[in-house]
Design an enzyme around this catalytic site. Sequence first.
Site, PDB file in Angstrom:
ATOM      1  N   GLY A 276      16.749  28.401  19.586  1.00 58.48           N
ATOM      2  CA  GLY A 276      15.503  29.163  19.443  1.00 58.48           C
ATOM      3  C   GLY A 276      15.366  29.729  18.038  1.00 58.48           C
TER       4      GLY A 276
ATOM      5  N   ALA B 293      16.784  29.756  29.144  1.00 55.96           N
ATOM      6  CA  ALA B 293      17.899  29.410  28.265  1.00 55.96           C
ATOM      7  C   ALA B 293      18.723  28.276  28.869  1.00 55.96           C
ATOM      8  CB  ALA B 293      18.787  30.632  28.043  1.00 55.96           C
TER       9      ALA B 293
ATOM     10  N   TYR C  28      21.756  16.289  32.939  1.00 58.53           N
ATOM     11  CA  TYR C  28      20.744  17.342  32.772  1.00 58.53           C
ATOM     12  C   TYR C  28      20.014  17.598  34.097  1.00 58.53           C
ATOM     13  CZ  TYR C  28      16.364  19.522  31.473  1.00 58.53           C
ATOM     14  OH  TYR C  28      15.273  20.360  31.420  1.00 58.53           O
TER      15      TYR C  28
ATOM     16  N   HIS D 264      11.383  14.608  20.723  1.00 62.14           N
ATOM     17  CA  HIS D 264      10.238  14.419  21.621  1.00 62.14           C
ATOM     18  C   HIS D 264       9.127  13.612  20.967  1.00 62.14           C
ATOM     19  CE1 HIS D 264      12.272  17.946  23.442  1.00 62.14           C
ATOM     20  NE2 HIS D 264      12.078  17.201  24.512  1.00 62.14           N
TER      21      HIS D 264
ATOM     22  N   GLY E  14      18.075   5.600  30.565  1.00 63.86           N
ATOM     23  CA  GLY E  14      17.724   6.736  31.424  1.00 63.86           C
ATOM     24  C   GLY E  14      16.233   6.993  31.531  1.00 63.86           C
TER      25      GLY E  14
HETATM   26  N1  UDP Z   1       9.511   7.887  23.209  1.00 63.20           N
HETATM   27  C1  UDP Z   1       9.372   6.831  22.314  1.00 63.20           C
HETATM   28  N2  UDP Z   1       9.798   7.002  21.029  1.00 63.20           N
HETATM   29  C2  UDP Z   1      10.379   8.146  20.581  1.00 63.20           C
HETATM   30  C3  UDP Z   1      10.513   9.236  21.505  1.00 63.20           C
HETATM   31  C4  UDP Z   1      10.075   9.065  22.804  1.00 63.20           C
HETATM   32  O1  UDP Z   1       8.867   5.748  22.665  1.00 63.20           O
HETATM   33  O2  UDP Z   1      10.766   8.230  19.408  1.00 63.20           O
HETATM   34  C5  UDP Z   1       9.023   7.732  24.600  1.00 63.20           C
HETATM   35  C6  UDP Z   1      10.111   7.887  25.646  1.00 63.20           C
HETATM   36  O3  UDP Z   1      10.705   6.629  25.925  1.00 63.20           O
HETATM   37  C7  UDP Z   1       9.336   8.433  26.826  1.00 63.20           C
HETATM   38  C8  UDP Z   1       8.183   9.205  26.191  1.00 63.20           C
HETATM   39  O4  UDP Z   1       8.125   8.766  24.839  1.00 63.20           O
HETATM   40  O5  UDP Z   1       8.791   7.382  27.579  1.00 63.20           O
HETATM   41  C9  UDP Z   1       8.399  10.701  26.209  1.00 63.20           C
HETATM   42  O6  UDP Z   1       9.686  10.970  25.685  1.00 63.20           O
HETATM   43  P1  UDP Z   1      10.170  12.446  25.335  1.00 63.20           P
HETATM   44  O7  UDP Z   1      11.565  12.333  24.763  1.00 63.20           O
HETATM   45  O8  UDP Z   1       9.139  13.137  24.525  1.00 63.20           O
HETATM   46  O9  UDP Z   1      10.204  13.180  26.744  1.00 63.20           O
HETATM   47  P2  UDP Z   1      10.933  12.780  28.147  1.00 63.20           P
HETATM   48  O10 UDP Z   1       9.909  12.008  28.939  1.00 63.20           O
HETATM   49  O11 UDP Z   1      12.172  12.009  27.826  1.00 63.20           O
HETATM   50  O12 UDP Z   1      11.209  14.115  28.760  1.00 63.20           O
END
Ligand code: UDP
Length: 327
Positions: A36, A74, A141, A187, A281
């Site tokens: 944070g 957290a 997770y 993300h 995953g």
């Molecule tokens: N994603 C992607 N390229 C990146 C990051 C994410 O194609 O550099 C895709 C990822 O495979 C998923 C979606 O974007 O389908 C959202 O991923 P993020 O990690 O934002 O969130 P998650 O769904 O894993 O919580």
Amino acid sequence: MRILVTGGAGYIGSVTARTLLDAGHEVVVLDDLRSGHRAAVPEGAAFELGDVADRRLVADVFDRHRVGAVVHFAASSLVGESMERPHAYFANNAVASLRLLEAAHAAGVDRFVLSSTAAVYGTPDRVPIPESAEVRPESVYGASKAMTEQALDWLATTAGLGWCALRYFNAAGATERHGEDHRPETHLLPLVLEVAEGRREKIRIFGDDWPTPDGTPVRDYVHVQDLADAHVRAVEAIRPGTGAAYNVGTGRGASVQEVVDACRAATGRNVPTEVAPRRAGDPAELVADPSRIGAELDWTPRRSELREIVESAWAWRRAHPDGYPPA
Ligand code: UDP
């Protein structure tokens, strides 16, 4: 009510802390600032620096602030990292939550909101996903959050706890003052915006051969302010001795390609992409059935159109090109 917000210096936690203050509550933020930002803690909130697993500190915080409820953010929250550091994830998420619950009980605090996740469902049999879908996480997770939910359920029947677990789908977007500043960033939306800014060369799309309409994975993106509003409703609705888990999503999905296109439209910038291998995953499609939270907490998303999410995130980045300032 005076509410302890753990992780209130983080992305969703800080917006929720701000929203609780705006709703007339008093807020104490507890955060060890490992991910944070001190600058994200809203003005008007008391701040305590430390770890939720620190029994002595947490007992002291309960004692000094006389809080009536806990909203617990957290945690460590990256699926991929959880598979590489399983002990750390069980410790930071499940064990730390149990310690916090124990301290809350000792202090007579019997309202608890947990930041949970759609990752508790693993790969769902069908979408949209209702809360009645089987909980069968496919990552440490997700498992660490499912374990904590289970403890909450038992504590309701055995110790009179009132609880609510909010299973987030994909949090995104920003308010004027609060936005996404993860280091490192993993993300999708902030990464795509970094490409639009020219800070990153291209966005890698993790697979374009998924069984989805355009071949890229589909997620349910929900605006961080809508998520924060869900917490305010949840903490106000909790009654001792009962609890429930709620999906927090919109019921509509957007593909990775659609997010990239929305970023191109919102920024007017070029966003080069490259198709990369699938990420381990990742399910093809995660979309919430949010009817329970609509019916029981009268929550409905108000700012979660993809365009509004992307425009708000872009506005925050332009105003804060380097994210939050250092403490
Ligand atoms: N994603 C992607 N390229 C990146 C990051 C994410 O194609 O550099 C895709 C990822 O495979 C998923 C979606 O974007 O389908 C959202 O991923 P993020 O990690 O934002 O969130 P998650 O769904 O894993 O919580």
